[in-house]
Enzyme design. Structure first.
Site, PDB file in Angstrom:
ATOM      1  N   LYS A 236       9.558  16.220  -7.981  1.00  0.00           N
ATOM      2  CA  LYS A 236       8.429  15.958  -8.624  1.00  0.00           C
ATOM      3  C   LYS A 236       7.229  15.734  -9.789  1.00  0.00           C
ATOM      4  CE  LYS A 236       4.245  16.668  -7.653  1.00  0.00           C
ATOM      5  NZ  LYS A 236       2.898  16.558  -7.134  1.00  0.00           N
ATOM      6  N   CYS A 313      -9.264  -1.390   3.002  1.00  0.00           N
ATOM      7  CA  CYS A 313      -8.485  -2.557   3.063  1.00  0.00           C
ATOM      8  C   CYS A 313      -9.598  -3.579   2.599  1.00  0.00           C
ATOM      9  CB  CYS A 313      -8.134  -3.147   4.554  1.00  0.00           C
ATOM     10  SG  CYS A 313      -6.266  -2.060   4.210  1.00  0.00           S
ATOM     11  N   CYS A 316      -9.853  -4.665  -0.977  1.00  0.00           N
ATOM     12  CA  CYS A 316      -8.391  -3.773  -2.073  1.00  0.00           C
ATOM     13  C   CYS A 316      -8.354  -5.773  -2.330  1.00  0.00           C
ATOM     14  CB  CYS A 316      -7.455  -3.986  -1.203  1.00  0.00           C
ATOM     15  SG  CYS A 316      -5.573  -3.278  -2.233  1.00  0.00           S
ATOM     16  N   CYS A 322      -0.156  -7.678   1.323  1.00  0.00           N
ATOM     17  CA  CYS A 322      -0.003  -5.838   2.138  1.00  0.00           C
ATOM     18  C   CYS A 322      -0.124  -6.314   3.330  1.00  0.00           C
ATOM     19  CB  CYS A 322      -0.616  -4.839   1.808  1.00  0.00           C
ATOM     20  SG  CYS A 322      -0.723  -4.100   2.237  1.00  0.00           S
TER      21      CYS A 322
END
Length: 390
Positions: A236, A313, A316, A322
């Site tokens: 990374k 959520c 969102c 999702c």
């Protein structure tokens, strides 16, 4: 030799060795074979052989590849050439390569666009205190690249706020290869404290600085292979260093945020267990032109909305597409008597604007509710006892 092919002159030699005077050359293969057989063995058996030879010659002449009528100039068998054969293939028989359709998640473009919309403010910690903001813009190019690598090494298992504070102290001290090598471990530890695993990172910084001075002239490697060989540098960090320091896209920088969100959104063919597995799975289908922005986009989204614990959520924009929506969100309802929580739209506005605390107070006041003050469980018991005794 009694074959008419080898006869010369105007006479014919028989099997008895006598030359037939006044004989003329045969005009055709048929006449030559007939004369030869008649001279050699007169009688009934010879007649049968002549008839058989005549039949064979006639069949040979009638066949498509047989001799022509005049065979005086017929070449010898050893001198005949083979006819070349041309092989042709039908176009329908050619097998075309099988094309396999590339897998990609459902509605990923729509989900990515909504994440862009939620990240339009660019006010997450990674936007202001990430590795792109931690180096000295006025330093020489090789020093900038070294500071980018150092900030990435310190950011492992550490919040961006802590990393930015440590980098600020290092830059004031002198964040160069030579200064890091000339600084003792105790002083270097105090400069980078309290980053995660700071004792190990002190060792990694010293070893990496020594390798950069001895093998790369004080600069960082310009390839992923060279970067991952440095102590304390993983895939990374290597891909992010290539993108930030060298302005080259070599891969997707996947940390815990990118790993978590990719699995929650279903952006992987099958769930992965490590960030490196997630990186390989994403690079199989995600267009290369999107690799550079994936890290900062999903990291900021994970810092503000798709939290590791109790993700938001309800605010969102991807909650309807999702597959993991509301599965990890808190399910407890607010207690009776407490004001109702604001709507998702107003909450999203509050999250993206500075001064969240004052905004929350104003929002609750406009709705007609009082701002509750936190009460400890001990005080609540005392109040209940007072009411009962009174």
């Amino acid at each position: 030799m009694n074959s008419p092919y080898f006869s010369h002159g105007r006479s014919v030699v028989t099997r008895s060795g006598q030359r037939a005077a006044g004989s003329r050359p045969a005009g055709s293969m048929r006449s030559k074979l007939t004369n030869s057989l008649r001279t050699a063995a007169p009688g009934p058996s010879a007649a049968l052989k002549v008839e058989a030879e005549e039949a064979r010659v006639s069949e040979h002449r009638a066949s498509p590849g047989g001799c022509h009528e005049h065979t005086d100039n017929l070449p010898l068998p050893s001198q005949s050439r083979r006819r070349q054969m041309k092989v042709e293939y039908d176009k329908d028989e050619v097998v075309s390569p099988v094309k396999t359709e590339q897998w990609e998640p459902l509605d990923w473009r729509k989900q990515l666009g909504l994440i862009h919309e939620m990240r339009s403010g660019r006010d997450a910690p990674v936007d202001n205190m990430g590795a792109e903001k931690c180096y000295d813009t006025e330093a020489p190019a090789h020093v900038k690249r070294f500071q980018v690598l150092v900030s990435l090494m310190l950011s492992s298992q550490t919040k961006d706020q802590v990393t930015a504070a440590a980098m600020q102290k290092l830059r004031a001290h002198g964040c160069t290869v030579e200064n890091i090598l000339n600084t003792d471990d105790e002083t270097l530890g105090k400069l980078i404290y309290p980053v995660g695993f700071w004792r190990n990172k002190v060792k990694y910084l010293k070893l990496t600085s020594a390798m950069l001075r001895n093998e790369f002239g004080g600069d960082i490697p310009n390839s992923v292979e060279g970067l991952v060989h440095l102590p304390g540098v993983g895939p990374k960090m290597a891909h992010l260093a290539m993108s930030i320091a060298w302005d080259q896209v070599s891969g997707i920088g996947v940390d815990t945020h990118v790993h978590r969100i990719s699995n929650r959104l279903g952006w992987l063919r099958k769930p992965t267990k490590s960030p490196e597995e997630t990186r390989k799975a994403l690079e199989e289908w995600l267009p290369r032109e999107l690799w550079r922005e994936t890290n900062w986009l999903l990291v900021g989204f994970g810092q503000q909305v798709c939290l590791p614990v109790n993700p938001l959520c309800s605010v969102c924009l991807n909650q309807h597409s999702c597959p993991s929506a509301h599965k990890n969100s808190p399910t407890k309802r607010p207690k009776a008597g407490l004001p109702r929580s604001p709507s998702p739209v107003s909450t999203w506005k509050i999250k993206t604007e500075p001064g969240n605390k004052s905004a929350v107070k104003d929002e609750m006041t406009n709705e007609g509710g009082a701002v509750p003050t936190p009460v400890s469980p001990t005080k609540q018991r005392r109040r209940r006892k007072t009411k009962v005794n009174g």
